[in-house]
Design a protein around this motif. Structure first.
Motif: not given
Ligand code: SF4
Ligand code: SF4
Length: 433
Positions: A24-25, A82, A21-22, A27
């Protein structure tokens, strides 16, 4: 000591998955719960941060961790969006099993998952009694079109939900078991109706049989099938889950059929993806059998649309009953099955297909989430209701009995005359008797 070692092994496994998990938000934008609560703790990123501290928080505030982990529809919208491919559902289900293993399961759940669901004859017997006396505790919700019920007294887990009553004659009574002989060149499938279709929507199973028989497909449906295990696993009961999977393995592994079909999106995704994902709980010979069954498992709409010749779409969008389709999360986001149910619906010339806005937005059911957090489930569902109503459809179709339950509730409470049908029912209606 052995338990602590197992706990630290499981925590390490979670750590390995979480490093992808980076933050990135992405989700956050797709999480249907976040859209209602606005709480970062509800999205996948927030829960991953929580899980990173799991080993400390498990000792400090285990109940708080459990509650935040359970604040999730397990819809998989986050996993589908994701960019790093974080296996969010895998992570959440394993974390729930760890925390419940640590805290212990509430006695009522333990009894339900390990003593009732694992004994199909007892489970069916209890449901038969409940079906006989359901009128004492429930009453008609007022819509003859939907036929929904509601609780007579507003209490308990039903709250003011409108729901479909238990069927008078469940599917396992209509067709106790089937094993049709297949000649050389005959196609044969195993049929796994799932608990909700068996006990609440047996008409869906009837439509499956009608469709398969129309195409000359032989059927294997063993008696005493157990639940697919997802209610136990999503409540953190890995032991109950393992027991249920083992019972189903005995019925389906090594048997003579090409595909195992189910009309329940959740059962399909559970057998196909979650059984193998939980390999750590099984013996190596069981893993082989799970892989064999998972490989053969297919949603009924996918089997009918991809493997058999359907009628061409009628193409006349002005005539016919207006029907729209809701994508179950476990079918579209988990298995990428979305064109097939639409193809089945469009092959019935009596219907005119209209797409609703956001057809793949979660309906808010989320299994036991819909019972435990009904108010939030309703809020998520209201966006689905708005989209259904705006489509102008007379029928809303889907391919999951749990979504059917939620949509019935949404429509019945808003006094809508829109009907709810599984895609396979619409397809079967187009076939000769
Ligand atoms: S989408 Fe959510 S779970 Fe996937 S890398 Fe980004 S913050 Fe992490
Ligand atoms: S599974 Fe659904 S409800 Fe749960 S965090 Fe992901 S998007 Fe949100």
């Amino acid at each position: 000591m052995a338990e602590l070692r197992e706990l630290s092994r499981l925590l390490k496994e979670l750590d390995e998955q979480m490093i992808t998990c980076m933050r990135c938000g992405m989700c956050q934008a797709v999480c249907p719960l976040y859209a209602e609560t606005g709480r970062e703790a509800d999205v996948a990123r927030g829960k991953i941060v929580l899980l990173e501290r799991l080993s400390q928080d498990l000792l400090k505030d285990p109940k708080g961790v459990k509650q935040r982990l359970e604040n999730c529809l397990l819809c998989g919208s986050c996993a589908a969006a994701c960019p790093s491919g974080v296996k969010v559902l895998d992570l959440f289900l394993k974390a729930r099993a760890i925390i419940n293993g640590y805290l212990g399961l509430p006695p009522a759940k333990k009894f339900l998952f390990r003593q009732v669901l694992t004994r199909p004859a007892l489970f069916n017997g209890l449901i038969a009694i409940a079906s006989k006396f359901q009128g004492v505790f429930t009453r008609s919700a007022g819509s003859e079109i939907l036929g929904a019920s509601c609780a007579r007294f507003e209490s308990g887990p039903l709250k003011d939900r409108h729901f479909m009553p238990l069927a008078k004659t469940p599917w396992h009574k209509q067709a106790p078991e089937t094993n049709e002989a297949a000649g050389p060149g005959d196609a044969k499938v195993a049929f796994f109706p799932g608990c909700l279709v068996d006990k609440v929507f047996p008409d869906v199973a009837q439509s499956v049989y009608k469709s398969l028989r129309y195409h000359g497909i032989k059927i294997y449906m063993p008696a005493n099938q157990s639940c697919c295990g997802i209610p136990a696993l999503s409540s953190g009961d890995s032991k109950g889950f393992v027991q249920l999977v083992r019972q189903n393995i005995k019925l389906f592994a090594g048997k003579d059929f090409q595909f195992l079909v189910t009309p329940c999106a959740t059962c399909t995704a559970t057998i196909k993806e979650i059984w193998p994902m939980m390999g750590q709980y099984f013996l190596s010979e069981e893993k082989g059998k799970i892989a064999e069954i998972a490989e053969k498992t297919m949603d009924i709409t996918q089997y009918l649309a991809d493997r058999l010749p359907l009628q061409a779409p009628s193409g006349d969008q002005d005539k016919g009953i207006k029907v729209t389709y809701h994508d179950p999360c476990h079918l579209k986001k988990s298995l990428n099955v979305h064109a097939q149910p639409r193809a089945l619906i469009q092959s019935n010339p009596d219907y005119a297909f209209v797409e609703m806005n956001e057809p793949d937005r979660c309906c808010g059911m989320g299994g036991s989430f819909g019972l435990q957090q009904y108010d939030l489930s309703k809020k998520v569902g209201d966006r689905k209701l708005k989209n259904i109503l705006q489509s102008g459809a007379e029928v809303v179709s889907t391919a999951c009995p749990a979504c059917m339950l939620q949509i019935v509730d949404l429509l019945s409470r808003s006094h809508s005359p829109i009907r709810v049908k599984h895609a396979v029912q619409i397809y079967a209606d187009s076939l000769p008797e």
